[in-house]
Design a protein around this motif. Structure first.
Motif, short mmCIF file in Angstrom:
data_model
loop_
_atom_site.label_atom_id
_atom_site.label_comp_id
_atom_site.label_asym_id
_atom_site.label_seq_id
_atom_site.Cartn_x
_atom_site.Cartn_y
_atom_site.Cartn_z
N GLU A 141 6.39 -15.10 45.40
CA GLU A 141 4.98 -15.38 45.11
C GLU A 141 4.10 -14.18 45.40
OE1 GLU A 141 4.50 -18.80 47.53
OE2 GLU A 141 5.30 -20.16 46.00
N ASN A 142 4.52 -13.36 46.36
CA ASN A 142 3.68 -12.23 46.75
C ASN A 142 4.28 -10.89 46.34
OD1 ASN A 142 1.56 -13.65 48.47
ND2 ASN A 142 3.49 -14.45 49.27
N ILE A 143 5.12 -10.94 45.35
CA ILE A 143 5.87 -9.75 44.97
C ILE A 143 4.94 -8.67 44.41
CG2 ILE A 143 6.31 -10.51 42.60
CD1 ILE A 143 9.24 -9.50 43.08
N GLU A 144 5.30 -7.41 44.67
CA GLU A 144 4.57 -6.30 44.08
C GLU A 144 5.49 -5.58 43.10
OE1 GLU A 144 2.21 -3.93 46.62
OE2 GLU A 144 1.67 -5.63 47.89
N ASP A 145 4.91 -4.76 42.28
CA ASP A 145 5.73 -4.07 41.29
C ASP A 145 6.78 -3.19 41.98
OD1 ASP A 145 4.44 -5.39 39.36
OD2 ASP A 145 3.33 -3.68 38.54
N TRP A 146 7.87 -3.03 41.28
CA TRP A 146 9.06 -2.43 41.87
C TRP A 146 9.21 -1.00 41.37
CZ3 TRP A 146 14.47 -4.56 40.02
CH2 TRP A 146 15.50 -3.83 40.64
N CYS A 147 9.13 -0.06 42.28
CA CYS A 147 9.33 1.35 41.90
C CYS A 147 10.83 1.59 41.72
CB CYS A 147 8.78 2.26 43.00
SG CYS A 147 9.09 4.01 42.69
N ILE A 148 11.23 1.89 40.48
CA ILE A 148 12.67 1.98 40.19
C ILE A 148 13.16 3.40 39.95
CG2 ILE A 148 13.04 -0.36 39.29
CD1 ILE A 148 12.59 0.86 36.47
N SER A 149 12.26 4.38 39.92
CA SER A 149 12.75 5.75 39.69
C SER A 149 13.04 6.43 41.02
CB SER A 149 11.73 6.55 38.88
OG SER A 149 10.42 6.32 39.34
N ARG A 150 14.12 7.19 41.01
CA ARG A 150 14.51 7.93 42.21
C ARG A 150 14.73 9.38 41.81
NH1 ARG A 150 13.02 3.95 43.64
NH2 ARG A 150 13.92 2.32 44.97
N GLN A 151 14.28 10.28 42.69
CA GLN A 151 14.43 11.70 42.37
C GLN A 151 15.80 12.16 42.88
OE1 GLN A 151 11.29 10.26 43.41
NE2 GLN A 151 11.19 10.21 41.18
N LEU A 152 16.83 11.48 42.36
CA LEU A 152 18.20 11.80 42.74
C LEU A 152 18.97 12.19 41.50
CD1 LEU A 152 19.03 8.58 44.84
CD2 LEU A 152 18.23 10.76 45.74
N TRP A 153 20.20 12.61 41.70
CA TRP A 153 21.05 12.95 40.55
C TRP A 153 22.17 11.93 40.33
CZ3 TRP A 153 21.75 18.97 41.43
CH2 TRP A 153 20.52 19.58 41.14
N TRP A 154 22.58 11.30 41.42
CA TRP A 154 23.72 10.37 41.32
C TRP A 154 23.20 8.98 41.00
CZ3 TRP A 154 28.57 10.07 40.35
CH2 TRP A 154 29.39 9.03 40.84
N GLY A 155 23.38 8.57 39.76
CA GLY A 155 22.90 7.25 39.37
C GLY A 155 22.74 7.16 37.86
N HIS A 156 22.14 6.07 37.44
CA HIS A 156 21.89 5.88 36.00
C HIS A 156 20.63 6.66 35.64
CE1 HIS A 156 24.84 2.65 35.72
NE2 HIS A 156 24.40 2.26 36.90
N ARG A 157 20.79 7.64 34.78
CA ARG A 157 19.63 8.45 34.41
C ARG A 157 18.68 7.61 33.57
NH1 ARG A 157 20.17 14.63 32.86
NH2 ARG A 157 17.94 15.12 32.61
N ILE A 158 17.41 7.75 33.83
CA ILE A 158 16.42 6.97 33.09
C ILE A 158 16.51 7.30 31.60
CG2 ILE A 158 13.92 6.71 32.77
CD1 ILE A 158 13.68 6.80 35.82
N PRO A 159 16.67 6.29 30.77
CA PRO A 159 16.95 6.55 29.34
C PRO A 159 15.67 6.85 28.57
CG PRO A 159 17.02 4.20 29.75
CD PRO A 159 16.74 4.84 31.08
N VAL A 160 14.95 7.85 29.04
CA VAL A 160 13.70 8.22 28.39
C VAL A 160 13.75 9.71 28.09
CG1 VAL A 160 11.21 8.43 28.72
CG2 VAL A 160 12.41 6.39 29.56
#
Length: 892
Positions: A411-430
């Motif tokens: 109920e009190n959720i805030e928007d979720w920051c999903i970008s990380r300034q890392l290299w190991w992971g799923h690269r943002i498909p943009v």
RNA sequence: GGGCGAUUAGCUCAGUUGGUUAGAGCGCCACGUUGACAUCGUGGAGGUCAGUGGUUCAAAUCCACUAUCGCCCA
């Protein structure tokens, strides 16, 4: 069979056999619908700890139980790429080689990480195997696999296209060591003793137009006549101030409102404003506003249209906005500024202050609120779906109290920051075109020539949030997805309810249109025996691998499964593990006895023509256990069910029935056959009941027990594929239970007397049992009473009543039934009187209590009839015992 | 500040919708190597169920408050 159970040579070969036989895969011919669990994927870098042992124990328990019940079970295993943890690990490795991530470059860094994963990434899976996990390794997944990456990309694009993912510049939690943004959940708060510095800012007025001397000269504020004092715990942020705020309508500041204060060091003129946010009680009543470095100030800044000045570089050194402090590390800058403020006479005072400081969950450093451009998930619409699924009962949370926690967070959720300034992971498909156009692409789309991909990767929990369906092939409409999704139970620790469970609910409900599981079962955290959190610095960490080596996997599993209740933290007591190890040994020896008597599976079909009272009793108790444990397991009360199985097998079957069987196996051929059938039926059934808890020992002894001599066992002859006992209410026999209970009580009483009178265990005594109306039943049990009570059968008399009661005897009074042990030469009448008087007192109290209860008209009138009747029966028994005791005392 | 959990035998914990005398393991005491098991057996001691008040014929169990410890959220 060896004299004692040895787990070492048993466990690994059995597991290998199960796995290689394909027993873990869902059976296509299963008679019941699918039952599916997605494993909480351990970090690929991880090492087995008790949290893993806990979830494997409970999930494997559910899976094995449902598999034996005939469900088409699937337990999907896999690992998580753990962006930050893994990257940190490989960076450390590079540093040890004298190089760094930046030096080798992104491509080489990823190559090295995959190389590391290939080399060490399989360890955790083998450790899960040691725990006996019956998951389908053929379907193992890794969050960075090709298929799962397609899921992630598809999810991202879908959410973006639907307006649920956006990019923007907001205040985020910045981790200077990791040099990445982290989500709100990854910040932990610690209460710390800090300093709060009260600093006065000079105010521009008719007398003073601003500093005439340089900062650091000691004359910077010379000539100022008006001041406004602010308090701060982070003096370096002064460099980013763009206003001073005061409480609206506060008379203390009315003449300053609308004027300009002069910012120390930078001499920037900043407005003095009024805002509701300011607490007039706190500090001096005025607060400095730093919109780019504080969440509340950010909001104030928005309301008043204040400039946002970022004073920090990514590594938390002061940037060019910091004037003289540029290049200094954040805490060095703090120190320097405080010194300079003091020199300029601007430091009013320093007070100690208690505040909660945001700490990076990953690196332990202080998180810096930083204005930065990041990607966010708009969570409100997703959370509404996830809320509805639980509110409307489509997904249940066990224990139920966590539903409230879930609701509150959603109920009190805030928007979720999903970008990380890392290299190991799923690269943002943009991708970005040279002209600045932004393209969000799905997995089958190729970026055009010249497009540059966003350098950031996604939060690991974004891919974990897709886990229940990405592992089954989503977004492809695979047969697995059609058959096994939605899954059944999500079992995990309550500590990741927000991180993981909530995200799976949100993403699952939105992307697949259905809640990803119908039940969420949350287990508690494993702590040390005194309830302390296990930590390396405490030195109280229990390593499950060492426990399994020493005591066996079954001992660890049984302990974890039965030491607590759902959702409750569990204090792991090493003595309990030892007790569980002993339980395995008990099972081994019970089976050894049964087998030594020649009992085999063929005995299951013996005609039950001579069922004794004891046979009927143990069969009834066994069926009651099956029925009770079924109810308990269905209700997720795994601990209670497991404890009851233990108590039955040890306390009733081994302690009593095995001893009874020894007697009955000396009887006629017919009675022997019946006894063998009962021994087999009850033991074999109880092994199946226990198999989900302690898979290895049960399989091992089941093989001995069910092996048909001279025949090759079928390849699928495994207890894990045998049917789970369901129990038959028609086979309950309350009369047999009541009757045997009396016999057992009598035997215990005889043993008690023997012990009190210190009769040598090897000595067989004489006894007279006065059975009253139970005489027939008791006579039938003479052989057992004699053997188990160590009474000489030749000298055991069981009569209905007795005229002259023996004086030189110890008396047993049970209410309706009496017994006399003529212990020639041992009876001390005075001691006997003392003993009987003690019993008499208890009997009197018992009778009085029950009489009072039954004399109470509201009890008789309002309590259920069966409860009243039970009370009447008990009173009658108690009265009989009381009368007998009085009589006996009068006699001697 | 809001919420949740725990408090039961010396220790670690059970106690399912309220219903006989509150259970287990370990530890303790006594005895015991009888052909399944000393990783064991037999018998025993040990608890005002944190406290106060309430609901009820009946409370460890339901309600309220208090105390102590722990956790989550802000």
């Amino acid at each position: 069979m060896a004299k004692a159970y040895e787990h070492q040579p048993v466990e690994r070969p059995l597991y290998t056999w199960w796995e290689q036989s394909g027993f873990f895969a869902p059976r296509p011919d299963a008679p019941k619908p699918p039952f599916v669990i997605s494993i909480p994927p351990p970090n690929v870098t991880g090492e087995l700890h008790l949290g893993h042992a806990m979830f494997v124990t409970i999930e494997d328990l559910m899976i094995r139980w449902r598999r034996m019940q005939g469900y088409q079970t699937l337990w999907v295993p896999g690992t998580d790429h753990a962006g930050i943890a893994t990257q940190t690990l490989v960076e450390k490795l590079l540093r040890s080689e004298g190089t760094s991530r930046e030096q080798v470059g992104r491509e080489e860094f990823l190559r090295r990480t995959w190389e590391w994963k290939a080399k060490y990434g399989g360890e955790i899976q083998n450790q899960l195997r040691r725990l006996g996990a019956s998951c389908d390794w053929e379907r193992e997944r890794f969050t960075l696999d090709e298929g799962l990456s397609r899921s992630v990309q598809t999810a991202f694009k879908r959410l973006y296209d639907d307006g649920l993912i956006y990019k923007g510049t907001y205040l985020v939690n910045w981790s200077p060591n990791l040099q990445t943004a982290v989500s709100d959940l990854e910040v932990e708060f610690e209460t710390r003793q800090v300093s709060i510095w009260h600093v006065r800012y000079p105010v521009i007025n008719a007398d003073w137009a601003g500093p005439q001397h340089p900062w650091g000269s000691g004359r910077w504020a010379e000539g100022a006549t008006q001041w406004i004092t602010v308090a701060t715990t982070r003096p370096e942020t002064i460099l980013g101030d763009t206003a001073v705020a005061t409480p609206p309508g506060d008379p203390r500041f009315s003449d300053l409102l609308g004027r300009s204060a002069v910012l120390p060091a930078l001499a920037r003129h900043i407005p003095i404003i009024a805002d509701e946010y300011v607490d007039p009680e706190f500090g001096s009543g005025a607060v400095k506003i730093t919109p780019a470095h504080d969440k509340n100030d950010y909001e104030v800044g928005k309301r008043h249209n204040l400039p946002q000045i970022n004073i920090l570089n990514k590594d938390a050194t002061i940037n060019a906005e910091g004037g003289p402090y540029q290049g200094m590390e954040r805490f060095a800058a703090r120190k320097a500024i405080v010194q300079d403020l003091e020199r300029e006479g601007l430091l009013v005072k320093v007070d100690p202050h208690t505040m909660s400081v945001g700490i990076s969950q990953r690196s332990g450093e202080i998180i810096e609120p930083l204005l930065s451009e990041q990607w966010f998930v708009k969570t409100r619409p997703l959370a509404d779906l996830a809320l509805a699924a639980v509110r409307e009962g489509r997904t249940k949370i066990i224990p139920e109290r966590f539903e409230k926690v879930y609701y509150h967070w959603m109920e009190n959720i805030e928007d979720w920051c999903i970008s990380r300034q890392l290299w190991w992971g799923h690269r943002i498909p943009v991708w970005y075109m040279p002209d600045g156009t932004m393209l969000v692409l799905g997995p089958d789309e190729t970026p055009p020539e010249g497009a540059v991909q966003d350098p950031d990767v996604l939060d690991t929990w974004f891919s974990s949030g897709l886990w229940p369906f990405s592992t089954l092939g989503w977004p492809e409409q695979t047969p697995d997805l059609a058959t096994y999704y939605p899954t059944s139970v999500m079992e995990t620790g309550y500590d990741i309810i927000f991180f993981w469970v909530a995200r799976m609910m949100m993403l699952g409900c939105y992307l697949t249109g259905t809640e990803p599981f119908h039940t969420i079962y949350l287990h508690g955290l494993v702590r040390d025996e005194h309830g302390r959190k296990m930590s390396k610095s405490y030195g109280n960490v229990v390593n499950p691998l060492e426990v399994m080596d020493a005591q066996g996997t079954d001992a660890l599993r049984y302990t974890l499964a039965t030491s607590g209740t759902p959702g409750q933290d569990l204090n792991l007591n090493p003595q309990r593990i030892e007790a569980a190890r002993n339980f395995a040994n008990k099972i081994w020896n019970i089976t050894r006895f049964v087998i030594s008597k020649g009992v085999r599976s063929s005995d299951a079909n013996n005609p039950l023509t001579m069922l004794s009272l004891a046979d009927r009793w143990i069969l009834s108790r066994y069926h009651r256990l099956c029925l009770d444990s079924d109810r308990l397991l269905e209700g997720y009360n795994f601990g209670e069910a497991g404890r009851q199985m233990h108590d039955f097998l040890w306390g009733e079957f081994a302690d009593w029935y095995v001893e009874i069987a020894k007697v009955q196996l000396e009887g006629s051929a017919e009675q022997q056959a019946t006894t063998r059938a009962v021994l087999y039926t009850v033991l074999e059934g109880t092994l199946r009941l226990l198999h989900p808890y302690i898979p290895f020992i049960t399989e091992e002894v089941w093989q001995y027990l069910t092996r048909v001599e001279g025949q090759e066992a079928a390849a699928s002859h495994s207890i894990m594929l045998a049917a789970y006992p369901s129990g038959d209410a028609a086979l309950l026999n309350p009369q047999a239970e009541t009757d045997w209970d009396l016999v057992q009580t009598l035997i215990v009483a005889i043993r008690n007397i023997r012990s009190e009178y210190k009769v040598e265990p090897a000595k067989w005594v004489a006894a007279t049992v006065v059975g009253g109306e139970r005489v027939t039943m008791l006579r039938e049990q003479a052989a057992l009473i004699a053997r188990l009570g160590r009474v000489d059968l030749q000298r055991l008399e069981i009569v209905e009543s007795i005229a002259a009661k023996p004086t030189q005897s110890a008396a047993i009074v049970l209410g309706g039934v009496e017994a006399y042990l003529p212990l020639a030469g041992l009876i001390d009448l005075e001691a006997e009187r003392v003993r009987l008087r003690k019993e008499l007192e208890q009997a009197e109290a018992d009778v009085a209590r029950r009489e009072a209860k039954l004399d109470n008209p509201s009890f008789v009138g309002k309590a259920p009839a069966n409860v009243v009747q039970r009370e009447r029966d008990s009173l009658e028994t108690a009265r009989a015992a009381l009368a007998s005791l009085r009589e006996r005392l009068a006699e001697i």
